[in-house]
Motif scaffolding. Structure first.
Motif, PDB file in Angstrom:
ATOM      1  N   TYR A  67       0.360 136.608 -24.836  1.00 54.66           N
ATOM      2  CA  TYR A  67       1.626 137.206 -24.489  1.00 54.66           C
ATOM      3  C   TYR A  67       1.597 137.816 -23.171  1.00 54.66           C
ATOM      4  O   TYR A  67       2.591 137.783 -22.256  1.00 54.66           O
ATOM      5  CB  TYR A  67       2.273 138.177 -25.420  1.00 54.66           C
ATOM      6  N   ILE A  68       0.608 138.495 -22.985  1.00 53.86           N
ATOM      7  CA  ILE A  68       0.463 139.268 -21.729  1.00 53.86           C
ATOM      8  C   ILE A  68       0.221 138.568 -20.490  1.00 53.86           C
ATOM      9  O   ILE A  68       0.670 138.489 -19.402  1.00 53.86           O
ATOM     10  CB  ILE A  68      -0.905 140.209 -21.901  1.00 53.86           C
ATOM     11  N   GLY A  69      -0.497 137.420 -20.779  1.00 54.05           N
ATOM     12  CA  GLY A  69      -0.687 136.284 -19.618  1.00 54.05           C
ATOM     13  C   GLY A  69       0.426 135.732 -19.360  1.00 54.05           C
ATOM     14  O   GLY A  69       0.637 135.365 -18.137  1.00 54.05           O
ATOM     15  N   ALA A  70       1.243 135.341 -20.383  1.00 54.44           N
ATOM     16  CA  ALA A  70       2.647 134.648 -20.145  1.00 54.44           C
ATOM     17  C   ALA A  70       3.513 135.610 -19.112  1.00 54.44           C
ATOM     18  O   ALA A  70       4.266 135.306 -18.149  1.00 54.44           O
ATOM     19  CB  ALA A  70       3.051 134.124 -21.261  1.00 54.44           C
ATOM     20  N   LEU A  71       3.671 137.058 -19.654  1.00 50.98           N
ATOM     21  CA  LEU A  71       4.368 138.010 -19.201  1.00 50.98           C
ATOM     22  C   LEU A  71       4.175 138.301 -17.745  1.00 50.98           C
ATOM     23  O   LEU A  71       4.675 138.418 -16.648  1.00 50.98           O
ATOM     24  CB  LEU A  71       4.763 139.263 -20.092  1.00 50.98           C
ATOM     25  N   LEU A  72       2.756 138.255 -17.110  1.00 53.29           N
ATOM     26  CA  LEU A  72       2.338 138.482 -16.025  1.00 53.29           C
ATOM     27  C   LEU A  72       2.155 137.451 -15.024  1.00 53.29           C
ATOM     28  O   LEU A  72       1.774 137.797 -14.003  1.00 53.29           O
ATOM     29  CB  LEU A  72       0.784 139.577 -16.227  1.00 53.29           C
ATOM     30  N   HIS A  73       2.388 136.303 -15.819  1.00 52.29           N
ATOM     31  CA  HIS A  73       2.252 135.172 -14.794  1.00 52.29           C
ATOM     32  C   HIS A  73       0.707 134.838 -14.219  1.00 52.29           C
ATOM     33  O   HIS A  73       0.622 134.828 -12.951  1.00 52.29           O
ATOM     34  CB  HIS A  73       3.235 135.116 -13.512  1.00 52.29           C
ATOM     35  N   VAL A  74      -0.158 135.375 -15.027  1.00 52.68           N
ATOM     36  CA  VAL A  74      -1.539 135.156 -14.253  1.00 52.68           C
ATOM     37  C   VAL A  74      -1.717 133.759 -14.144  1.00 52.68           C
ATOM     38  O   VAL A  74      -1.036 132.810 -14.471  1.00 52.68           O
ATOM     39  CB  VAL A  74      -2.423 135.978 -15.773  1.00 52.68           C
ATOM     40  N   VAL A  75      -3.064 133.405 -13.661  1.00 54.63           N
ATOM     41  CA  VAL A  75      -3.450 132.196 -12.947  1.00 54.63           C
ATOM     42  C   VAL A  75      -3.234 131.253 -14.307  1.00 54.63           C
ATOM     43  O   VAL A  75      -3.768 131.603 -15.400  1.00 54.63           O
ATOM     44  CB  VAL A  75      -4.760 132.292 -12.373  1.00 54.63           C
ATOM     45  N   PRO A  76      -3.090 129.959 -13.904  1.00 52.05           N
ATOM     46  CA  PRO A  76      -2.933 129.019 -15.089  1.00 52.05           C
ATOM     47  C   PRO A  76      -4.314 128.931 -16.135  1.00 52.05           C
ATOM     48  O   PRO A  76      -4.045 128.785 -17.062  1.00 52.05           O
ATOM     49  CB  PRO A  76      -2.609 127.713 -14.186  1.00 52.05           C
TER      50      PRO A  76
ATOM     51  N   ALA B 251      -4.009 129.233 -20.000  1.00 54.41           N
ATOM     52  CA  ALA B 251      -4.677 128.174 -20.887  1.00 54.41           C
ATOM     53  C   ALA B 251      -6.005 128.623 -21.723  1.00 54.41           C
ATOM     54  O   ALA B 251      -5.873 128.145 -22.993  1.00 54.41           O
ATOM     55  CB  ALA B 251      -5.171 126.939 -20.257  1.00 54.41           C
ATOM     56  N   LEU B 252      -6.617 129.620 -21.053  1.00 55.14           N
ATOM     57  CA  LEU B 252      -7.691 129.996 -22.142  1.00 55.14           C
ATOM     58  C   LEU B 252      -7.221 130.719 -23.376  1.00 55.14           C
ATOM     59  O   LEU B 252      -7.771 130.729 -24.536  1.00 55.14           O
ATOM     60  CB  LEU B 252      -8.470 131.073 -21.222  1.00 55.14           C
ATOM     61  N   PHE B 253      -5.940 131.356 -23.211  1.00 58.74           N
ATOM     62  CA  PHE B 253      -5.634 132.139 -24.527  1.00 58.74           C
ATOM     63  C   PHE B 253      -4.364 131.473 -24.981  1.00 58.74           C
ATOM     64  O   PHE B 253      -4.265 131.324 -26.336  1.00 58.74           O
ATOM     65  CB  PHE B 253      -5.147 133.682 -24.275  1.00 58.74           C
ATOM     66  N   GLY B 254      -3.904 130.333 -24.373  1.00 62.65           N
ATOM     67  CA  GLY B 254      -2.731 129.692 -24.852  1.00 62.65           C
ATOM     68  C   GLY B 254      -3.072 128.299 -25.802  1.00 62.65           C
ATOM     69  O   GLY B 254      -2.280 128.236 -26.666  1.00 62.65           O
ATOM     70  N   LEU B 255      -4.236 127.730 -25.479  1.00 61.48           N
ATOM     71  CA  LEU B 255      -4.878 126.893 -26.182  1.00 61.48           C
ATOM     72  C   LEU B 255      -4.985 126.996 -27.496  1.00 61.48           C
ATOM     73  O   LEU B 255      -4.728 126.373 -28.485  1.00 61.48           O
ATOM     74  CB  LEU B 255      -5.875 126.051 -25.324  1.00 61.48           C
ATOM     75  N   PRO B 256      -5.676 128.215 -27.965  1.00 59.95           N
ATOM     76  CA  PRO B 256      -6.077 128.272 -29.272  1.00 59.95           C
ATOM     77  C   PRO B 256      -4.713 128.760 -29.872  1.00 59.95           C
ATOM     78  O   PRO B 256      -4.657 128.567 -31.178  1.00 59.95           O
ATOM     79  CB  PRO B 256      -6.797 129.634 -28.979  1.00 59.95           C
ATOM     80  N   ILE B 257      -3.693 129.420 -29.469  1.00 64.79           N
ATOM     81  CA  ILE B 257      -2.347 129.465 -29.977  1.00 64.79           C
ATOM     82  C   ILE B 257      -1.533 128.146 -30.278  1.00 64.79           C
ATOM     83  O   ILE B 257      -0.844 127.811 -31.343  1.00 64.79           O
ATOM     84  CB  ILE B 257      -1.377 130.471 -29.070  1.00 64.79           C
ATOM     85  N   LEU B 258      -1.787 127.211 -29.496  1.00 65.99           N
ATOM     86  CA  LEU B 258      -1.358 125.916 -29.661  1.00 65.99           C
ATOM     87  C   LEU B 258      -2.028 125.198 -30.603  1.00 65.99           C
ATOM     88  O   LEU B 258      -1.384 124.418 -31.776  1.00 65.99           O
ATOM     89  CB  LEU B 258      -1.126 125.231 -28.371  1.00 65.99           C
ATOM     90  N   LEU B 259      -3.333 125.214 -30.438  1.00 66.35           N
ATOM     91  CA  LEU B 259      -4.153 124.039 -31.253  1.00 66.35           C
ATOM     92  C   LEU B 259      -4.913 124.518 -32.155  1.00 66.35           C
ATOM     93  O   LEU B 259      -5.667 123.607 -32.830  1.00 66.35           O
ATOM     94  CB  LEU B 259      -5.044 123.280 -30.145  1.00 66.35           C
ATOM     95  N   PHE B 260      -5.051 125.869 -32.405  1.00 67.52           N
ATOM     96  CA  PHE B 260      -6.173 126.403 -33.548  1.00 67.52           C
ATOM     97  C   PHE B 260      -5.368 127.340 -34.383  1.00 67.52           C
ATOM     98  O   PHE B 260      -5.606 127.158 -35.715  1.00 67.52           O
ATOM     99  CB  PHE B 260      -7.333 126.613 -32.806  1.00 67.52           C
TER     100      PHE B 260
ATOM    101  N   LEU C 232       8.646 128.643 -22.628  1.00 67.20           N
ATOM    102  CA  LEU C 232       7.247 129.294 -22.984  1.00 67.20           C
ATOM    103  C   LEU C 232       7.476 130.480 -23.851  1.00 67.20           C
ATOM    104  O   LEU C 232       6.757 130.421 -24.911  1.00 67.20           O
ATOM    105  CB  LEU C 232       6.653 129.737 -21.705  1.00 67.20           C
ATOM    106  N   TYR C 233       8.474 131.224 -23.710  1.00 67.56           N
ATOM    107  CA  TYR C 233       8.347 132.426 -24.754  1.00 67.56           C
ATOM    108  C   TYR C 233       8.888 132.110 -25.938  1.00 67.56           C
ATOM    109  O   TYR C 233       8.425 132.570 -26.858  1.00 67.56           O
ATOM    110  CB  TYR C 233       9.309 133.501 -23.680  1.00 67.56           C
ATOM    111  N   VAL C 234       9.662 131.389 -26.079  1.00 68.30           N
ATOM    112  CA  VAL C 234      10.302 130.993 -27.300  1.00 68.30           C
ATOM    113  C   VAL C 234       9.270 130.290 -28.248  1.00 68.30           C
ATOM    114  O   VAL C 234       9.132 130.629 -29.486  1.00 68.30           O
ATOM    115  CB  VAL C 234      11.655 129.988 -27.256  1.00 68.30           C
ATOM    116  N   VAL C 235       8.609 129.137 -27.783  1.00 67.16           N
ATOM    117  CA  VAL C 235       7.615 128.565 -28.447  1.00 67.16           C
ATOM    118  C   VAL C 235       6.376 129.457 -28.560  1.00 67.16           C
ATOM    119  O   VAL C 235       5.726 129.301 -29.769  1.00 67.16           O
ATOM    120  CB  VAL C 235       7.117 127.420 -27.636  1.00 67.16           C
ATOM    121  N   LEU C 236       5.962 130.384 -27.791  1.00 69.10           N
ATOM    122  CA  LEU C 236       4.955 131.427 -27.950  1.00 69.10           C
ATOM    123  C   LEU C 236       5.462 132.171 -29.099  1.00 69.10           C
ATOM    124  O   LEU C 236       4.447 132.483 -30.064  1.00 69.10           O
ATOM    125  CB  LEU C 236       4.892 132.256 -26.709  1.00 69.10           C
ATOM    126  N   THR C 237       6.527 132.865 -29.281  1.00 68.20           N
ATOM    127  CA  THR C 237       6.942 133.545 -30.272  1.00 68.20           C
ATOM    128  C   THR C 237       6.911 132.862 -31.637  1.00 68.20           C
ATOM    129  O   THR C 237       6.527 133.501 -32.581  1.00 68.20           O
ATOM    130  CB  THR C 237       8.326 134.177 -29.736  1.00 68.20           C
TER     131      THR C 237
END
Length: 349
Positions: A33-42, A46-55, A122-127
Motif C-alpha cells: 500500500y505504501i509503495g502504491a500511495l507514494l508512487h515509488v519506483v516500479p 513489484a517487489l511487494f505487489g507480486l506476493p500480494i497478487l500471486l502468493f 490499482l487501489y481497488v484491486v489492491l484493497t
C-alpha cells in the motif's frame, strides 16, 4: 559449552513460539500500500505487489482450510482428537498450492469488483486482494489456535535455525567452508530470481508514430487522410508520437513531400520538398501530438507525404533507412488553375 547450549535453547524456544506467517504477510500488504500511495519506483512496487497478487491470497486461503501441519505417523502414532476435514498440509504442498490458488482467485476477485461497479484500478484491486488475505489469515489463525500445539502449522524457523547452527558448529573446517559457500550460492540464486521477476527494464522499449485526422466530433482518428491537394494551398495533418522508452526522450520530427520511382522492386526518391521539422522532449509514457500545416509545391500523382521520427537530431537528408520510425500517405497534388480550366471546358461542352 553449557552457556552456549543454554543460549541456543532459549533462541530455539523463542523461534518455535512465533507464527511468522501472519506478521510477514501483514507487513507485505502494508508495504505494498505504501509503495502504491507514494508512487515509488516500479521495481520496489513489484517487489511487494507480486506476493500480494500471486502468493498471499492463496496462502491465506490454504491457512484457513488447512491450519494443521503434516505429522509423521511412525513418530507420533495415532492422534485421538475431534475429527477435522484434512486439516493438515505439508510446507512444500502449501507453498506450491499457494501460487496456483492465488492465480485462480484473481479472476474471481476481478469479477466481484466489476459486479460491485468499482472499476479495475490499482487501489481497488489492491484493497480487494488485501481483504481476501486478511480474511483468510484471520480464519486460519483462529482455526490454528483450536488445534493442539503439536499439530499447529508454523513456518519451521526453529528447525531451520537448529539445522544451520548444527551445520556450522561442526569441527570440520572443510564442511564449514562448504556450508558457507552453499548458503551464499542459495542467497545469490534467490536474489537473482527476485530481481529477474521484478526488473522492468528488460521489457520492450519503443516509440510509436501515427498520422491522424480530426473528425466531425473533434476526435482524432487514423483514417480519412487527404488524398487530393492543391498546389500552394495550406493543408494540415496531425502527428502523434508516444514514448514507451522507459525514460524521457528527445525527438525530431521531419516532414517531406517526395516524388518517387519504383524500379526492380526498389523505391527511389527523385525529387523532394522539405516541409519543416519539429523537436520535442517527451516524458516516458506520455504522447506528443502536433498539428502540421504545409503548402505543397510539387505536383503530380502518387506523391509520398512522409514523416520521419528520430531520437535526438535528424540528418540533413532523412530517409526511411536512417529514421527510427517513419509513416507516409499517398497524395495527388494538382494545379488549381488547371482544375478551373477543366471545369470550364466541361461546362462549355
Amino acid at each position: 559449552m553449557g552457556s552456549t547450549s543454554h543460549s541456543k535453547g532459549r533462541v530455539n524456544r523463542a523461534l518455535g513460539e512465533l507464527s511468522l506467517d501472519i506478521p510477514i504477510s501483514l507487513a507485505v500488504v502494508v508495504l505494498g500500500y505504501i509503495g502504491a500511495l507514494l508512487h515509488v519506483v516500479p521495481t520496489v512496487q513489484a517487489l511487494f505487489g507480486l506476493p500480494i497478487l500471486l502468493f498471499l491470497p492463496g496462502y491465506a486461503l490454504l491457512l484457513a482450510l488447512f491450519p494443521g501441519k503434516e505429522l509423521d505417523p511412525e513418530m507420533h502414532g495415532p492422534v485421538f482428537e475431534p475429527f477435522e476435514w484434512n486439516a493438515s498440509l505439508s510446507l512444500a504442498e502449501r507453498l506450491a498450492l499457494s501460487f496456483g490458488m492465488s492465480v485462480a482467485l484473481l479472476p474471481v476477485v476481478g469479477l466481484v469488483v466489476l459486479w460491485l461497479g468499482l472499476g479495475l484500478n490499482l487501489y481497488v484491486v489492491l484493497t480487494a486482494l488485501s481483504l481476501v488475505i486478511l480474511a483468510g489469515l484471520t480464519v486460519g489463525e483462529v482455526r490454528r489456535q483450536r488445534l493442539r500445539p503439536a499439530r499447529q502449522f508454523h513456518i519451521p524457523v526453529r528447525q531451520w535455525h537448529a539445522e544451520i547452527t548444527d551445520a556450522f558448529d561442526r569441527p570440520d573446517r572443510i564442511d564449514s567452508a562448504l556450508n558457507v559457500a552453499l548458503a551464499v550460492a542459495i542467497v545469490l540464486a534467490v536474489a537473482s530470481l527476485g530481481f529477474a521477476l521484478v526488473d522492468t527494464s528488460g521489457g520492450e522499449a519503443y516509440s510509436s508514430l501515427s498520422l491522424l485526422t480530426e473528425d466531425a466530433s473533434g476526435g482524432f482518428v487514423a483514417a480519412d487522410y487527404p488524398s487530393s491537394l492543391t498546389i500552394d494551398e495550406q493543408s494540415e495533418l496531425y502527428v502523434s508520437v508516444s514514448n514507451f522508452e522507459g525514460e524521457e526522450t528527445s525527438y525530431t520530427l521531419v516532414a517531406e513531400l517526395q516524388r518517387v520511382e519504383q524500379s526492380g522492386g526498389e523505391t527511389a526518391v527523385v525529387e523532394r520538398q522539405p516541409l519543416g521539422q519539429q523537436t520535442q522532449t517527451v516524458a516516458d509514457g506520455e504522447t506528443w501530438r502536433t498539428r502540421h500545416s504545409f503548402a505543397p509545391e510539387l505536383t503530380g500523382e502518387n506523391l509520398r507525404l512522409t514523416y520521419f521520427l528520430y531520437e535526438g537530431s535528424a540528418p540533413t537528408e532523412p530517409s526511411t533507412e536512417t529514421a527510427y520510425r517513419s509513416a507516409y500517405i499517398w497524395v495527388t497534388v494538382t494545379d488549381g488553375a488547371d482544375e478551373s480550366a477543366e471545369s470550364g471546358d466541361e461546362t462549355t461542352a
